[in-house]
Design an enzyme around this catalytic site. Sequence first.
Site, PDB file in Angstrom:
ATOM      1  CD  GLU A  17      28.890  33.113 151.497  1.00  0.00           C
ATOM      2  OE1 GLU A  17      28.658  33.856 150.539  1.00  0.00           O
ATOM      3  OE2 GLU A  17      28.718  31.886 151.483  1.00  0.00           O
ATOM      4  CE  LYS A 147      24.802  29.456 147.047  1.00  0.00           C
ATOM      5  NZ  LYS A 147      26.228  29.449 147.387  1.00  0.00           N
TER       6      LYS A 147
END
Length: 285
Positions: A17, A147
């Site tokens: 990404e 995360k």
Amino acid sequence: MIIESRIEKGKPVVGMETTVFVHGLPRKEAIELFRRAKEISREKGFQLAVIGILKGKIVAGMSEEELEAMMREGADKVGTREIPIVVAEGKNAATTVSATIFLSRRIGIEVVVTGGTGGVHPGRVDVSQDLTEMSSSRAILVSSGIKSILDVEATFEMLETLEIPLIGFRTDEFPLFFSRKSGRRVPRVENVEEVLKIYETMKEIELEKTLMVLNPVPEEYEVPHDEIERLLEKIELEVEGKEVTPFLLKKLVEMTNGRTLKANLALLEENVKLAGEIAVKLKRS
């Protein structure tokens, strides 16, 4: 094809990404990571295809100069849903995990790498497109879990509900980005061959899901999750939507005197290595 693919045919490839570079790291560290990731790809014999959208053009295999231009000029943060809009409007856009998996699969890339995936945010209806994309696209995603800023329990339950397969690479626990432990068990594998055996089984039974290969942050860089939770309680949220994650990650870097930044860089480097090894052996199989 609308995607400009700079991938050399016949060689193993890993998709990566652009959000991690453009929105997840300071510019200096982002460029250093890009160079290190490229160096690893040359050493390990695979291609690293950093995927982004430049002035409406989807590029798989961005150069350092293009990445720098994106950071300098600014770029939207996009998931799968926003791809047609930014392309049609000729914008710059940094891809999240969802957009990267979606675009990678369109050009035959099966292995994707990131630091940590999105999930369910605490206290509000905010669910990342990463989860829905992983629930409908067959790929291998190497990450260090979700995360640390997310609602861990809700995200873990959502992963189960969406039938997304999880395996821990030499770990029995679901990692939480900066943290190695979550208290939540996952099936363990010891080597890449086991990863590929599971992935090939997914193909045989036509399971259109992303296999999450969970690679914990190196122990020496770990920031315990209870410490992260205490710090998050002190942060007053000043943004919303797609800006929440970059905002919180930046605040954590400040509050930990850079420890979370060092952890982020260390886990990304290790994830690139593991993803490359998987891609190389997948190509040979």
